[in-house]
Design a protein around this motif. Sequence first.
Motif, PDB file in Angstrom:
ATOM      1  N   GLN A 188       0.829  -1.200   0.000  1.00 42.88           N
ATOM      2  CA  GLN A 188       0.000   0.000   0.000  1.00 42.88           C
ATOM      3  C   GLN A 188       0.867   1.256   0.000  1.00 42.88           C
ATOM      4  O   GLN A 188       1.943   1.272   0.590  1.00 42.88           O
ATOM      5  CB  GLN A 188      -0.894   0.028   1.241  1.00 42.88           C
ATOM      6  N   ILE A 189       0.374   2.293  -0.660  1.00 43.98           N
ATOM      7  CA  ILE A 189       0.972   3.625  -0.589  1.00 43.98           C
ATOM      8  C   ILE A 189      -0.036   4.524   0.116  1.00 43.98           C
ATOM      9  O   ILE A 189      -1.043   4.908  -0.471  1.00 43.98           O
ATOM     10  CB  ILE A 189       1.292   4.185  -1.987  1.00 43.98           C
ATOM     11  N   PRO A 190       0.199   4.852   1.400  1.00 44.19           N
ATOM     12  CA  PRO A 190      -0.756   5.705   2.123  1.00 44.19           C
ATOM     13  C   PRO A 190      -0.801   7.109   1.518  1.00 44.19           C
ATOM     14  O   PRO A 190       0.212   7.647   1.067  1.00 44.19           O
ATOM     15  CB  PRO A 190      -0.199   5.739   3.547  1.00 44.19           C
ATOM     16  N   LEU A 191      -1.976   7.697   1.517  1.00 42.68           N
ATOM     17  CA  LEU A 191      -2.178   9.066   1.051  1.00 42.68           C
ATOM     18  C   LEU A 191      -2.968   9.832   2.103  1.00 42.68           C
ATOM     19  O   LEU A 191      -3.883   9.283   2.710  1.00 42.68           O
ATOM     20  CB  LEU A 191      -2.948   9.087  -0.278  1.00 42.68           C
ATOM     21  N   LYS A 192      -2.617  11.085   2.305  1.00 37.66           N
ATOM     22  CA  LYS A 192      -3.369  11.908   3.236  1.00 37.66           C
ATOM     23  C   LYS A 192      -3.164  13.373   2.909  1.00 37.66           C
ATOM     24  O   LYS A 192      -2.206  13.748   2.227  1.00 37.66           O
ATOM     25  CB  LYS A 192      -2.945  11.636   4.684  1.00 37.66           C
ATOM     26  N   ILE A 193      -4.098  14.208   3.374  1.00 40.95           N
ATOM     27  CA  ILE A 193      -3.959  15.653   3.207  1.00 40.95           C
ATOM     28  C   ILE A 193      -2.959  16.151   4.247  1.00 40.95           C
ATOM     29  O   ILE A 193      -3.146  15.953   5.448  1.00 40.95           O
ATOM     30  CB  ILE A 193      -5.305  16.368   3.396  1.00 40.95           C
ATOM     31  N   THR A 194      -1.884  16.780   3.767  1.00 42.99           N
ATOM     32  CA  THR A 194      -0.861  17.328   4.663  1.00 42.99           C
ATOM     33  C   THR A 194      -0.757  18.829   4.422  1.00 42.99           C
ATOM     34  O   THR A 194      -0.231  19.254   3.382  1.00 42.99           O
ATOM     35  CB  THR A 194       0.503  16.668   4.420  1.00 42.99           C
ATOM     36  N   PRO A 195      -1.252  19.659   5.348  1.00 44.95           N
ATOM     37  CA  PRO A 195      -1.177  21.113   5.146  1.00 44.95           C
ATOM     38  C   PRO A 195       0.260  21.599   5.101  1.00 44.95           C
ATOM     39  O   PRO A 195       1.130  21.103   5.825  1.00 44.95           O
ATOM     40  CB  PRO A 195      -1.910  21.672   6.373  1.00 44.95           C
ATOM     41  N   GLY A 196       0.518  22.570   4.233  1.00 44.80           N
ATOM     42  CA  GLY A 196       1.824  23.190   4.186  1.00 44.80           C
ATOM     43  C   GLY A 196       1.877  24.401   5.113  1.00 44.80           C
ATOM     44  O   GLY A 196       0.931  24.678   5.858  1.00 44.80           O
ATOM     45  N   VAL A 197       2.983  25.110   5.078  1.00 40.96           N
ATOM     46  CA  VAL A 197       3.139  26.323   5.881  1.00 40.96           C
ATOM     47  C   VAL A 197       2.264  27.428   5.278  1.00 40.96           C
ATOM     48  O   VAL A 197       2.299  27.652   4.059  1.00 40.96           O
ATOM     49  CB  VAL A 197       4.608  26.769   5.909  1.00 40.96           C
ATOM     50  N   PRO A 198       1.445  28.124   6.090  1.00 40.52           N
ATOM     51  CA  PRO A 198       0.593  29.201   5.553  1.00 40.52           C
ATOM     52  C   PRO A 198       1.407  30.248   4.801  1.00 40.52           C
ATOM     53  O   PRO A 198       2.501  30.640   5.232  1.00 40.52           O
ATOM     54  CB  PRO A 198      -0.056  29.789   6.810  1.00 40.52           C
ATOM     55  N   ILE A 199       0.884  30.692   3.658  1.00 42.76           N
ATOM     56  CA  ILE A 199       1.543  31.696   2.819  1.00 42.76           C
ATOM     57  C   ILE A 199       0.807  33.022   2.997  1.00 42.76           C
ATOM     58  O   ILE A 199      -0.381  33.122   2.691  1.00 42.76           O
ATOM     59  CB  ILE A 199       1.517  31.276   1.343  1.00 42.76           C
ATOM     60  N   PRO A 200       1.467  34.069   3.490  1.00 34.47           N
ATOM     61  CA  PRO A 200       0.785  35.348   3.728  1.00 34.47           C
ATOM     62  C   PRO A 200       0.274  35.979   2.430  1.00 34.47           C
ATOM     63  O   PRO A 200       0.888  35.842   1.373  1.00 34.47           O
ATOM     64  CB  PRO A 200       1.878  36.218   4.367  1.00 34.47           C
ATOM     65  N   ASP A 201      -0.862  36.660   2.537  1.00 30.96           N
ATOM     66  CA  ASP A 201      -1.395  37.462   1.444  1.00 30.96           C
ATOM     67  C   ASP A 201      -0.352  38.513   1.049  1.00 30.96           C
ATOM     68  O   ASP A 201       0.310  39.104   1.910  1.00 30.96           O
ATOM     69  CB  ASP A 201      -2.681  38.133   1.937  1.00 30.96           C
ATOM     70  N   SER A 202      -0.219  38.751  -0.249  1.00 30.59           N
ATOM     71  CA  SER A 202       0.771  39.734  -0.715  1.00 30.59           C
ATOM     72  C   SER A 202       0.476  41.150  -0.210  1.00 30.59           C
ATOM     73  O   SER A 202       1.364  42.004  -0.168  1.00 30.59           O
ATOM     74  CB  SER A 202       0.837  39.740  -2.241  1.00 30.59           C
ATOM     75  N   LYS A 203      -0.773  41.392   0.203  1.00 27.32           N
ATOM     76  CA  LYS A 203      -1.151  42.710   0.707  1.00 27.32           C
ATOM     77  C   LYS A 203      -1.283  42.737   2.228  1.00 27.32           C
ATOM     78  O   LYS A 203      -1.830  43.681   2.798  1.00 27.32           O
ATOM     79  CB  LYS A 203      -2.469  43.154   0.066  1.00 27.32           C
ATOM     80  N   LEU A 204      -0.813  41.673   2.895  1.00 31.55           N
ATOM     81  CA  LEU A 204      -0.911  41.610   4.350  1.00 31.55           C
ATOM     82  C   LEU A 204      -0.047  42.687   4.992  1.00 31.55           C
ATOM     83  O   LEU A 204       1.124  42.869   4.622  1.00 31.55           O
ATOM     84  CB  LEU A 204      -0.473  40.233   4.838  1.00 31.55           C
ATOM     85  N   ALA A 205      -0.627  43.414   5.947  1.00 31.83           N
ATOM     86  CA  ALA A 205       0.130  44.457   6.658  1.00 31.83           C
ATOM     87  C   ALA A 205       1.223  43.829   7.512  1.00 31.83           C
ATOM     88  O   ALA A 205       1.106  42.676   7.961  1.00 31.83           O
ATOM     89  CB  ALA A 205      -0.818  45.282   7.519  1.00 31.83           C
ATOM     90  N   ASP A 206       2.263  44.587   7.738  1.00 33.99           N
ATOM     91  CA  ASP A 206       3.377  44.108   8.565  1.00 33.99           C
ATOM     92  C   ASP A 206       2.927  43.885  10.010  1.00 33.99           C
ATOM     93  O   ASP A 206       2.036  44.577  10.517  1.00 33.99           O
ATOM     94  CB  ASP A 206       4.523  45.120   8.541  1.00 33.99           C
ATOM     95  N   GLY A 207       3.558  42.928  10.656  1.00 35.40           N
ATOM     96  CA  GLY A 207       3.332  42.723  12.078  1.00 35.40           C
ATOM     97  C   GLY A 207       2.148  41.850  12.437  1.00 35.40           C
ATOM     98  O   GLY A 207       1.831  41.713  13.618  1.00 35.40           O
ATOM     99  N   ILE A 208       1.463  41.269  11.440  1.00 38.39           N
ATOM    100  CA  ILE A 208       0.314  40.395  11.740  1.00 38.39           C
ATOM    101  C   ILE A 208       0.788  38.950  11.743  1.00 38.39           C
ATOM    102  O   ILE A 208       1.223  38.418  10.713  1.00 38.39           O
ATOM    103  CB  ILE A 208      -0.824  40.584  10.716  1.00 38.39           C
ATOM    104  N   ALA A 209       0.715  38.322  12.902  1.00 42.63           N
ATOM    105  CA  ALA A 209       1.192  36.946  13.052  1.00 42.63           C
ATOM    106  C   ALA A 209       0.187  35.949  12.491  1.00 42.63           C
ATOM    107  O   ALA A 209      -1.018  36.213  12.418  1.00 42.63           O
ATOM    108  CB  ALA A 209       1.447  36.653  14.528  1.00 42.63           C
ATOM    109  N   ILE A 210       0.684  34.806  12.095  1.00 43.95           N
ATOM    110  CA  ILE A 210      -0.198  33.730  11.622  1.00 43.95           C
ATOM    111  C   ILE A 210      -0.964  33.162  12.812  1.00 43.95           C
ATOM    112  O   ILE A 210      -0.346  32.779  13.817  1.00 43.95           O
ATOM    113  CB  ILE A 210       0.620  32.611  10.959  1.00 43.95           C
ATOM    114  N   PRO A 211      -2.289  33.116  12.746  1.00 44.92           N
ATOM    115  CA  PRO A 211      -3.067  32.583  13.876  1.00 44.92           C
ATOM    116  C   PRO A 211      -2.693  31.139  14.195  1.00 44.92           C
ATOM    117  O   PRO A 211      -2.334  30.360  13.305  1.00 44.92           O
ATOM    118  CB  PRO A 211      -4.515  32.684  13.377  1.00 44.92           C
TER     119      PRO A 211
END
Length: 221
Positions: A188-211
Motif C-alpha cells: 500500500q501507498i498511504p495518502l493523506k492531506i498534509t497542510p503546508g506552511v501558511p503563505i501570507p497574502d501579498s497585501k498583508l500588513a506588517d506585524g500580523i502573526a499567523i493565527p
Amino acid sequence: MTTSSMLKPTDRSKVKRRPQKGHYDRELIHQILDEALVIHVGFIANNQPFVIPMGYGRDGDCLYIHGTSASRMLKSLEQGIDVCVTATLLDGLVIARSLFHYSMNYRSVVLFGRATLLEDEAEKTQALKVLSEHMVPGSWEQARRPTAQEVKATKVLVFPIEEGSAKVSTGDPKDDASDYELPIWAGQIPLKITPGVPIPDSKLADGIAIPENLLKYHRGG
C-alpha cells in the motif's frame, strides 16, 4: 425522539457492489463527512444531469450548502428535486502483483434526499458559521463575520442525512492465489492531506502573526 444510530438501507442506498464494505452507522458517516472538505452534488435540471463540487458543513443530521442567489444549482435544488450527495476520502493506493487487482483504500459516503431553502436570517447566519468552522475551525472568531447584506445575498440550503450509506475499503491487495509466488512487490501507498506552511497574502500588513489555528491546521481522522 431519539435518532437511530443506523440509517435504514433502502433500494437505492443499499451497497450492492462488495456489500461487505457497506456501512449504515451514523457515527461513521458523520466522521467521514467531518473529515472531508468537498462534496459532489448530483441532480438533473432541464433533462440534463449535473455533478457539482461544493464546500459544505455538517450540524447534527443536516448538511448545509451555500452559494450566490444566482446559482443555477441552488435554484434547482430549492424546488425540491431529488439530489445525490457524495463525499470521498482517499486513504491510499493498493499495489497488487497483478494490474487487475490494483485498487484504492478509501472511505466514502453517498446520501439521497431533497434540500430545503433556509429563509430565516438567524438560521442562515448559524449555517454560515457551521460552513466556516468546517473548513477552518476557529475562523468564526478570527475573521470579520458576514454583514446582514452579505447574508441576504447568500442562498443556503439544508440537506438531511436520512438516507444513504458509507463504503470503506482497507487493507492489502487481494491477489489471485497463483500470483502470490511472483517476485513482484505488493502493498500500500498511504495518502493523506498534509497542510503546508501558511503563505501570507501579498497585501498583508506588517506585524500580523499567523493565527495558531492555521499553524496547527489539520483534518481529523
